[in-house]
Scaffold this active site. Structure first.
Site, PDB file in Angstrom:
ATOM      1  N   ASP B  93      37.336  -5.619   8.569  1.00  0.00           N
ATOM      2  CA  ASP B  93      38.683  -5.497   8.020  1.00  0.00           C
ATOM      3  C   ASP B  93      38.559  -5.370   6.503  1.00  0.00           C
ATOM      4  OD1 ASP B  93      38.171  -8.003   7.064  1.00  0.00           O
ATOM      5  OD2 ASP B  93      39.672  -9.029   8.271  1.00  0.00           O
ATOM      6  N   SER B  94      39.669  -5.178   5.827  1.00  0.00           N
ATOM      7  CA  SER B  94      39.594  -4.894   4.390  1.00  0.00           C
ATOM      8  C   SER B  94      39.776  -6.143   3.550  1.00  0.00           C
ATOM      9  CB  SER B  94      40.697  -3.909   4.013  1.00  0.00           C
ATOM     10  OG  SER B  94      41.965  -4.547   4.168  1.00  0.00           O
ATOM     11  N   GLY B  95      40.093  -7.255   4.174  1.00  0.00           N
ATOM     12  CA  GLY B  95      40.327  -8.492   3.426  1.00  0.00           C
ATOM     13  C   GLY B  95      41.796  -8.763   3.160  1.00  0.00           C
ATOM     14  N   GLY B  96      42.636  -7.739   3.304  1.00  0.00           N
ATOM     15  CA  GLY B  96      44.043  -7.903   2.950  1.00  0.00           C
ATOM     16  C   GLY B  96      44.727  -9.010   3.732  1.00  0.00           C
ATOM     17  N   ASP B 147      45.410  -3.172   2.680  1.00  0.00           N
ATOM     18  CA  ASP B 147      46.865  -3.139   2.816  1.00  0.00           C
ATOM     19  C   ASP B 147      47.439  -4.458   2.305  1.00  0.00           C
ATOM     20  OD1 ASP B 147      45.789  -4.656   4.844  1.00  0.00           O
ATOM     21  OD2 ASP B 147      47.060  -3.875   6.428  1.00  0.00           O
ATOM     22  N   GLN B 191      51.947  -0.094   8.534  1.00  0.00           N
ATOM     23  CA  GLN B 191      52.708  -1.317   8.277  1.00  0.00           C
ATOM     24  C   GLN B 191      54.194  -1.001   8.431  1.00  0.00           C
ATOM     25  OE1 GLN B 191      51.799  -4.313   8.070  1.00  0.00           O
ATOM     26  NE2 GLN B 191      49.633  -4.364   7.458  1.00  0.00           N
ATOM     27  N   GLY B 218      50.069  -6.046  10.898  1.00  0.00           N
ATOM     28  CA  GLY B 218      51.287  -6.808  10.653  1.00  0.00           C
ATOM     29  C   GLY B 218      51.985  -7.284  11.913  1.00  0.00           C
ATOM     30  N   ASP B 268      41.202  -6.558  18.468  1.00  0.00           N
ATOM     31  CA  ASP B 268      40.365  -7.689  18.062  1.00  0.00           C
ATOM     32  C   ASP B 268      41.240  -8.918  18.110  1.00  0.00           C
ATOM     33  OD1 ASP B 268      40.795  -9.094  15.134  1.00  0.00           O
ATOM     34  OD2 ASP B 268      41.768  -7.137  15.284  1.00  0.00           O
TER      35      ASP B 268
END
Lengths: 388, 388
Positions: B93-96, B147, B191, B218, B268
């Site tokens: 994932d991107s960490g957001g 995001d 989103q 989200g 996931d």
């Protein structure tokens, strides 16, 4: 399946002995190290891995199991071997040591000991007869007599009193054990603190009563190694060569080397498993605290030579597929330890048990080749000389 | 090894799709469930077991890894695959999302987000460019755009603002991704909360930018299942059939059935692993809270039919030797849970991941046979009707 418990001496190297215990559930190669499976689990390990690492026998704790889930419940479920999925030999302690170290409001009398569970405060009684009954319900291949374990240091008169009480309990355990199915074994436990005359008296009297094997209890409780070894030497004089000798609760790898050289055949200790849950690895090259920052970027494994899991009755295909502790970098193990990830405890415990069993393999081979002294010197040199 | 990332549709059953993602590190059969390996470990499991259970891909968390041990350190050690000993595909994932849920003192600007680590309070910056750089350092086979994840509920104007900021970040991520070696993929994230018009706008704009796949973010943040599914349906209309669709953070087994029927290809969720550490088992016969006293004397396994680990690229000898969760009685698992023994978490996590993958196997076979609706009905009936 053999029906009888027996012990066979294969070879000797000075006082050290290479032997084999036969039980209906399989053989135990001696000198043997028994990983500790306190509450019917060797903490953080699959028992398949404990076996694959070369363990012939595990120890389980009567105190913990009588409290939870209860000996009668385990018996109703088919016994401890089936319950924990370990079809190989199991030795159970009698509960005496843990009553001393864990239980609350202990009260010792001639009859036995009453105490409160450290889990929920419930009252329990443990007599010599009940200790044997519980171990029989569990289905232990090797049971231990109930003994009174003192917190040391204690006055010699107190040590003598507890030792003699333990002898009377030994007699009662032996009598109670007559009801246990054949093929199982009962060991007596030599007590007497660090007083040679008390140890000798205890050993002589136990031999007179007659057991399948003899344990040395009450050591590894904080005394210096030389005091422990002197006590082992004193006790050995009184123990018959044809029976296995078990040094309870020992120990560090160096203790194993030293005690085998003095004629000990069996050991148990929580060190490899407890250390594994605290980021401490035992390896051929000595101890490694994997939390240390110097491991953070180290791509090397703990020990590139480790054959964990050791090959015994597993197929090559199994061994090929099974991940080995040496497949993981110190940097990764360091990360897991810092992050308190369960996998860190799982891998280090496994690696430690494997190292202990690899050491015992080496010890057994060295005794067979009559070169234990050289093996011990080489092993100790490696612990301290190699760059880690 | 193939060099390109690609997605191939094999068959369809209504909106449901059976497909396969190709990556240089191997194939991902879809619909796919990705176990979560937050800190470079799927908690309480050996990755060999994760694989043997039928997992083609695992997810790792950029937020956790950038904090500890650090992306640059993992890169210096040869990348995340080597670090964690998982040579198969990894999605990061991107960490957001975790910046929103875990970090302290977040500050979001056009440039990106600054925050304090929840571990030690250190300041970090995460921009779209840095998010791609980190995922590239880790070596992710599938990377996610950065995001902004809002805590819901939030005013629609705020949801719209965050969605549009995420679109601008998507553009910047795509540009930054041009520096990443070929064969890797970047997914955009739709989103827009639960507002259909915002979701549609987000999806359309992402498709205009162009990604290797599209995620729906989200959701699974506490909204009712029907709201989640309605949002999925709305979003689907805008997504191209020839790209994989990933519903992030979902979910319960029933959510997987429902979302696959609406065209989702990837999932996931921490549920199977987190539940495994909290004595909750997912099985063919529904959920089992193994701490419940009714299991204390139950000799049956969790699920006598479980083939955990599922057979894929493992030898029969390996599978034969490997202990299976079904080899352990509920009474034993109950005991381990009550005693807080690590082995309890190890076994239940393993059983849960195996069940999730068994379910996905069933789903894939059902889609291929164009009988997903019947399969879902049978599966749901079994969760509730069978005596446990």
């Amino acid at each position: 399946m053999q029906d009888a418990f027996s012990f066979r001496l294969i070879s000797a190297d000075g006082a050290a002995r290479r032997g084999e215990i036969s039980t209906p559930r399989g053989a135990i190669r001696t000198p043997a190290f028994m990983p500790v499976g306190t509450a019917a689990t060797v903490k953080a390990m699959f028992l398949d891995s404990v076996r694959a690492a070369g363990s012939d026998v595990v120890l389980a704790n009567t105190y913990h199991l009588m409290l939870r889930p209860g000996a009668e419940r385990i018996a109703a479920l088919g016994g401890l071997h089936k319950f924990m999925r370990w079809p190989h030999p199991i030795l159970t302690d009698s509960g005496g040591y843990q009553v001393m170290s864990l239980a609350k409001l202990r009260k010792v009398s001639e009859q036995g000991v009453t105490f409160r569970s450290h889990l929920d405060g419930a009252m329990f009684e443990l007599s010599p007869e009940r200790a044997i009954e519980i171990q029989n319900l569990l289905g232990a291949d090797i049971a231990m007599q109930l003994d009174e374990c003192l917190r040391l240091p204690a006055p010699e008169a107190e040590v003598a009193r507890a030792m003699r009480l333990s002898l009377r309990w030994a007699e009662r355990c032996k009598r109670a054990f007559e009801a246990v199915p054949p093929g199982r074994a009962l060991f007596g436990i030599v007590q007497g603190g660090v007083a040679p005359t008390l140890r000798s008296e205890s050993a002589r009297e136990l031999v007179r009563i007659g057991f399948h094997g003899y344990a040395i209890g009450g050591l590894a409780v904080g005394e210096p190694q030389d005091v422990m070894l002197a006590t082992v030497e004193e006790t050995m004089i009184e123990l018959p060569a044809e029976k296995p000798r078990y040094l309870m609760g020992v120990g560090e790898p160096d203790d194993l080397l030293a005690a085998v050289a003095r004629g000990i055949d069996m050991f148990d200790c929580v060190l490899p498993t407890r250390a594994g849950r605290h980021a401490l690895a035992y390896t051929r090259n000595g101890k490694i605290n994997i939390r240390n920052a110097r491991h953070a970027e180290d791509p090397r494994p703990l020990d590139e030579s480790s054959d964990c899991p050791a090959a015994r009755d597993y197929s090559r295909a199994y061994l090929h597929h099974l991940a080995k502790a040496r497949d993981y970098s110190r940097a990764y193990l360091h990360h897991l330890a810092k992050a308190n990830e369960m996998l860190g405890a799982m891998l280090l415990t496994w690696a430690n048990v494997a190292y202990y069993q690899q050491l015992m393999d080496g010890i057994r081979a060295a005794v067979a080749a009559r070169r234990l002294k050289d093996f011990a010197a080489e092993t100790r040199a490696r612990w301290t000389q190699e760059p880690r």
